[in-house]
Design a protein around this motif. Structure first.
Motif, PDB file in Angstrom:
ATOM      1  N   THR A 200     -78.808 132.113 103.404  1.00 42.43           N
ATOM      2  CA  THR A 200     -78.519 133.325 102.624  1.00 42.43           C
ATOM      3  C   THR A 200     -77.153 133.274 101.944  1.00 42.43           C
ATOM      4  O   THR A 200     -76.987 133.772 100.826  1.00 42.43           O
ATOM      5  CB  THR A 200     -78.593 134.570 103.515  1.00 42.43           C
ATOM      6  N   ASP A 201     -76.157 132.662 102.595  1.00 45.18           N
ATOM      7  CA  ASP A 201     -74.822 132.604 102.003  1.00 45.18           C
ATOM      8  C   ASP A 201     -74.759 131.669 100.790  1.00 45.18           C
ATOM      9  O   ASP A 201     -73.788 131.697 100.038  1.00 45.18           O
ATOM     10  CB  ASP A 201     -73.789 132.145 103.039  1.00 45.18           C
ATOM     11  N   GLY A 202     -75.779 130.838 100.624  1.00 48.27           N
ATOM     12  CA  GLY A 202     -75.812 129.927  99.493  1.00 48.27           C
ATOM     13  C   GLY A 202     -76.676 130.419  98.347  1.00 48.27           C
ATOM     14  O   GLY A 202     -76.940 129.661  97.404  1.00 48.27           O
ATOM     15  N   ASP A 203     -77.105 131.653  98.397  1.00 51.42           N
ATOM     16  CA  ASP A 203     -78.001 132.203  97.380  1.00 51.42           C
ATOM     17  C   ASP A 203     -77.281 132.311  96.032  1.00 51.42           C
ATOM     18  O   ASP A 203     -76.231 132.950  95.932  1.00 51.42           O
ATOM     19  CB  ASP A 203     -78.488 133.580  97.828  1.00 51.42           C
ATOM     20  N   LEU A 204     -77.835 131.701  95.003  1.00 55.13           N
ATOM     21  CA  LEU A 204     -77.258 131.805  93.664  1.00 55.13           C
ATOM     22  C   LEU A 204     -77.623 133.120  92.985  1.00 55.13           C
ATOM     23  O   LEU A 204     -77.017 133.479  91.963  1.00 55.13           O
ATOM     24  CB  LEU A 204     -77.735 130.638  92.790  1.00 55.13           C
ATOM     25  N   GLU A 205     -78.604 133.823  93.518  1.00 52.84           N
ATOM     26  CA  GLU A 205     -79.016 135.107  92.968  1.00 52.84           C
ATOM     27  C   GLU A 205     -79.150 136.126  94.093  1.00 52.84           C
ATOM     28  O   GLU A 205     -80.245 136.602  94.409  1.00 52.84           O
ATOM     29  CB  GLU A 205     -80.331 134.960  92.200  1.00 52.84           C
ATOM     30  N   PRO A 206     -78.014 136.474  94.741  1.00 56.04           N
ATOM     31  CA  PRO A 206     -78.066 137.444  95.848  1.00 56.04           C
ATOM     32  C   PRO A 206     -78.498 138.821  95.355  1.00 56.04           C
ATOM     33  O   PRO A 206     -78.329 139.165  94.174  1.00 56.04           O
ATOM     34  CB  PRO A 206     -76.630 137.458  96.369  1.00 56.04           C
ATOM     35  N   GLU A 207     -79.052 139.594  96.261  1.00 54.97           N
ATOM     36  CA  GLU A 207     -79.534 140.921  95.881  1.00 54.97           C
ATOM     37  C   GLU A 207     -78.394 141.846  95.485  1.00 54.97           C
ATOM     38  O   GLU A 207     -78.570 142.765  94.684  1.00 54.97           O
ATOM     39  CB  GLU A 207     -80.337 141.516  97.040  1.00 54.97           C
ATOM     40  N   HIS A 208     -77.207 141.611  96.066  1.00 53.08           N
ATOM     41  CA  HIS A 208     -76.057 142.461  95.762  1.00 53.08           C
ATOM     42  C   HIS A 208     -74.831 141.591  95.507  1.00 53.08           C
ATOM     43  O   HIS A 208     -74.548 140.655  96.251  1.00 53.08           O
ATOM     44  CB  HIS A 208     -75.772 143.430  96.917  1.00 53.08           C
ATOM     45  N   GLY A 209     -74.097 141.891  94.448  1.00 52.58           N
ATOM     46  CA  GLY A 209     -72.869 141.177  94.178  1.00 52.58           C
ATOM     47  C   GLY A 209     -73.084 139.806  93.552  1.00 52.58           C
ATOM     48  O   GLY A 209     -74.179 139.452  93.111  1.00 52.58           O
ATOM     49  N   GLU A 210     -72.004 139.009  93.546  1.00 52.88           N
ATOM     50  CA  GLU A 210     -72.011 137.691  92.951  1.00 52.88           C
ATOM     51  C   GLU A 210     -72.183 136.617  94.024  1.00 52.88           C
ATOM     52  O   GLU A 210     -71.908 136.859  95.202  1.00 52.88           O
ATOM     53  CB  GLU A 210     -70.697 137.456  92.193  1.00 52.88           C
ATOM     54  N   PRO A 211     -72.619 135.405  93.652  1.00 51.28           N
ATOM     55  CA  PRO A 211     -72.732 134.323  94.635  1.00 51.28           C
ATOM     56  C   PRO A 211     -71.369 133.978  95.230  1.00 51.28           C
ATOM     57  O   PRO A 211     -70.334 134.146  94.583  1.00 51.28           O
ATOM     58  CB  PRO A 211     -73.276 133.147  93.808  1.00 51.28           C
ATOM     59  N   PHE A 212     -71.360 133.497  96.475  1.00 51.84           N
ATOM     60  CA  PHE A 212     -70.128 133.012  97.074  1.00 51.84           C
ATOM     61  C   PHE A 212     -69.622 131.818  96.267  1.00 51.84           C
ATOM     62  O   PHE A 212     -70.392 131.074  95.655  1.00 51.84           O
ATOM     63  CB  PHE A 212     -70.355 132.602  98.526  1.00 51.84           C
ATOM     64  N   THR A 213     -68.304 131.603  96.318  1.00 54.06           N
ATOM     65  CA  THR A 213     -67.694 130.521  95.550  1.00 54.06           C
ATOM     66  C   THR A 213     -68.299 129.166  95.898  1.00 54.06           C
ATOM     67  O   THR A 213     -68.526 128.320  95.023  1.00 54.06           O
ATOM     68  CB  THR A 213     -66.170 130.480  95.817  1.00 54.06           C
ATOM     69  N   ALA A 214     -68.559 128.959  97.189  1.00 54.04           N
ATOM     70  CA  ALA A 214     -69.055 127.653  97.629  1.00 54.04           C
ATOM     71  C   ALA A 214     -70.556 127.478  97.425  1.00 54.04           C
ATOM     72  O   ALA A 214     -71.082 126.385  97.658  1.00 54.04           O
ATOM     73  CB  ALA A 214     -68.715 127.440  99.101  1.00 54.04           C
ATOM     74  N   ALA A 215     -71.258 128.524  96.982  1.00 55.07           N
ATOM     75  CA  ALA A 215     -72.718 128.450  96.874  1.00 55.07           C
ATOM     76  C   ALA A 215     -73.158 127.397  95.859  1.00 55.07           C
ATOM     77  O   ALA A 215     -74.104 126.638  96.098  1.00 55.07           O
ATOM     78  CB  ALA A 215     -73.293 129.815  96.505  1.00 55.07           C
ATOM     79  N   ILE A 216     -72.464 127.339  94.730  1.00 54.38           N
ATOM     80  CA  ILE A 216     -72.849 126.368  93.694  1.00 54.38           C
ATOM     81  C   ILE A 216     -72.632 124.949  94.199  1.00 54.38           C
ATOM     82  O   ILE A 216     -73.492 124.072  94.033  1.00 54.38           O
ATOM     83  CB  ILE A 216     -72.055 126.622  92.400  1.00 54.38           C
ATOM     84  N   ALA A 217     -71.479 124.722  94.853  1.00 54.19           N
ATOM     85  CA  ALA A 217     -71.207 123.389  95.405  1.00 54.19           C
ATOM     86  C   ALA A 217     -72.247 123.006  96.442  1.00 54.19           C
ATOM     87  O   ALA A 217     -72.648 121.836  96.532  1.00 54.19           O
ATOM     88  CB  ALA A 217     -69.810 123.351  96.016  1.00 54.19           C
ATOM     89  N   LEU A 218     -72.702 123.971  97.232  1.00 55.92           N
ATOM     90  CA  LEU A 218     -73.732 123.706  98.239  1.00 55.92           C
ATOM     91  C   LEU A 218     -75.032 123.270  97.577  1.00 55.92           C
ATOM     92  O   LEU A 218     -75.669 122.292  97.995  1.00 55.92           O
ATOM     93  CB  LEU A 218     -73.960 124.965  99.079  1.00 55.92           C
ATOM     94  N   HIS A 219     -75.430 123.969  96.523  1.00 58.70           N
ATOM     95  CA  HIS A 219     -76.658 123.592  95.805  1.00 58.70           C
ATOM     96  C   HIS A 219     -76.523 122.209  95.181  1.00 58.70           C
ATOM     97  O   HIS A 219     -77.479 121.418  95.207  1.00 58.70           O
ATOM     98  CB  HIS A 219     -76.975 124.632  94.723  1.00 58.70           C
TER      99      HIS A 219
END
Length: 458
Positions: free
Chosen positions: A28-47
């Motif tokens: 869930t913390d790596g979601d690029l399209e979270p239901e609320h707010g913006e993705p975490f900074t590290a989410a893109i790097a994780l993907h």
């Protein structure tokens, strides 16, 4: 029994790519399209990190050989299954034990040796490297097919205690993790993460040890681009450990441009032969069933991946040209290789999607068929232990269906609890989807491996 061959290559607890099944799980913390707010900074790097693993599995020499070995295993696996598609290791199938042994040897040699990060300390005071060591692998009784791999051992000292890292055979696992982490790290750097934070709380092995080994072999501190190029070139050679040491030596002697040019030439010349080998395998599953359809889709994925790599050998560097946004990541992937993502959402739900260059047509028929084929690959690999020895389905430990949370059929199963512990039993209880309903992908995939029954339709 241990089932470490079923372990996932993971960059953290939030992401994992399962080799040879084309499945990536993102928390869930790596979601690029979270239901609320913006993705975490590290989410893109994780993907990016997990996508690199998928890319390596389909578009490099070593990754292809590992995927091909799993595809080869399917017709051999079927020789020892019953009417439910369940595997019986003790079954007497002429010549199959030798074939399984051959597969195990090749897989171990290509994946390499390693240790789990959990056995190592959080920080290191010093790194000490053994001399380079060699190991001879005998494939069957034909000594002409014997080949040699190379590696070394590392002694990590932390708080006065010594810890050994065994990479006596440097293979796919170590190299793909090393390269993916270097790309991941640079993506985070480009997004504004300070230098001192980039490696905080990262496991010493394989992420940080990869850099240390490269620096040791080339005799100086390496750059991220050098480490990425060395790893990619090693993965584009038939024997990754040998390619890795040759690449490092080429950098050390200022001859890397010559080395990479020869590596790319040989790889490009091998692409058509690789595609033909997958085409040849399709004859073992003729007709229009799950396996035949699955092979045809995977063949398109292999063709796409190898040809993209043939034209642009350093695909990994394309993620580093500028600060990467979510849309920027998707745009780059759209020019490369399709990938399958299981994105975890709140409350246990999972979004299942294929992204990329649309090699995989996103429609219900294709997704159900390919999902069942992926499940059959996933299922066969559950039968392997740490030494790639085969065990019967009846002795498998509890295992959750990889599609749990994303599967529409889960809600209409007669025994939904099996999805969490033994999804391979679903078709034993007589479940069949009604017209218009999604069938159980795992159940269809397992049933498609049945030796004497009609294989299931997705």
């Amino acid at each position: 029994m241990e089932t470490s061959f079923a372990d996932l290559l993971s960059s953290s607890t939030q992401g994992a790519y399962r080799i040879n099944t084309l499945l990536t799980r993102i928390g869930t913390d790596g979601d690029l399209e979270p239901e609320h707010g913006e993705p975490f900074t590290a989410a893109i790097a994780l993907h990016v990190h997990e996508y690199i693993h998928s890319l390596h599995n389909l578009s490099t020499d070593v990754g292809f050989e590992l995927l091909y070995s799993s595809l080869v295993l399917l017709p051999a696996f079927v020789t020892k299954t019953d009417e439910h598609g369940h595997f019986h290791a003790e079954a007497d199938a002429l010549g199959m034990n030798e074939q399984f042994d051959f597969w195990a040897t090749i897989t171990q040699a290509l994946r390499g040796t390693s240790v789990k990060a959990a056995t190592l300390p959080k920080t290191a005071d010093s790194w000490c490297f053994s001399p380079i060591r060699s190991k001879v692998w005998n494939v069957g009784l034909d000594t002409k097919k014997a080949f040699v791999t190379k590696g070394l051992n590392i002694i990590v000292t932390s708080a006065g205690c010594e810890h050994e890292v065994d990479i006596s055979n440097i293979g796919f696992d170590f190299l793909t993790e090393g390269v993916a982490y270097e790309v991941d790290r640079e993506v985070r750097r480009n997004s504004g993460v300070p230098e001192f934070q980039l490696d905080l709380n990262m496991p010493l092995h394989p992420y940080l040890s990869y850099r240390k080994v490269v620096d040791h072999l080339i005799g100086r501190e390496s750059s991220a681009v050098e480490r990425i190029k060395i790893g990619v070139c090693a993965l584009l050679t038939p024997a990754p450990s040998n390619g890795f040491f040759e690449a490092c030596e080429a950098v050390h002697s200022d001859a890397f441009e010559v080395f990479e040019a020869l590596t790319f030439k040989r790889f490009r010349e091998s692409v058509e032969g690789k595609i033909e080998r997958v085409e040849h395998l399709m004859q073992f599953f003729p007709g229009d069933d799950v396996m035949a359809k699955g092979f045809s889709i995977v063949l398109r994925l292999v063709w796409s991946g190898l040809n993209v790599r043939r034209v642009r050998p350093y695909l990994e560097l394309e993620f580093l040209k500028e600060p990467l946004s979510s849309n920027g990541f998707k745009s780059i992937v759209a020019r490369m290789q399709d990938h399958c993502v299981l994105q975890q959402k709140p409350e246990g739900k999972i979004d299942f999607y294929w992204g990329g260059s649309d090699v995989v047509e996103v429609n219900d028929s294709t997704l159900q068929c390919l999902g069942a084929f992926q499940a059959s690959l996933y299922f066969t690999q559950l039968h392997l232990d740490a030494e790639a020895r085969h065990h019967s389905t009846g002795s498998l430990p509890e295992s959750k269906c990889p599609f749990k949370g994303a599967c529409a059929a889960e809600e209409i199963q007669a025994n939904p609890e099996l999805c969490s512990v033994a999804p391979w039993k679903q078709y034993m209880i007589g479940f069949n989807a009604k017209p218009g309903e999604q069938g159980c992908w795992y159940g269809v995939g397992v049933r498609a491996l049945a030796r004497k029954t009609n294989r299931g339709q997705a």
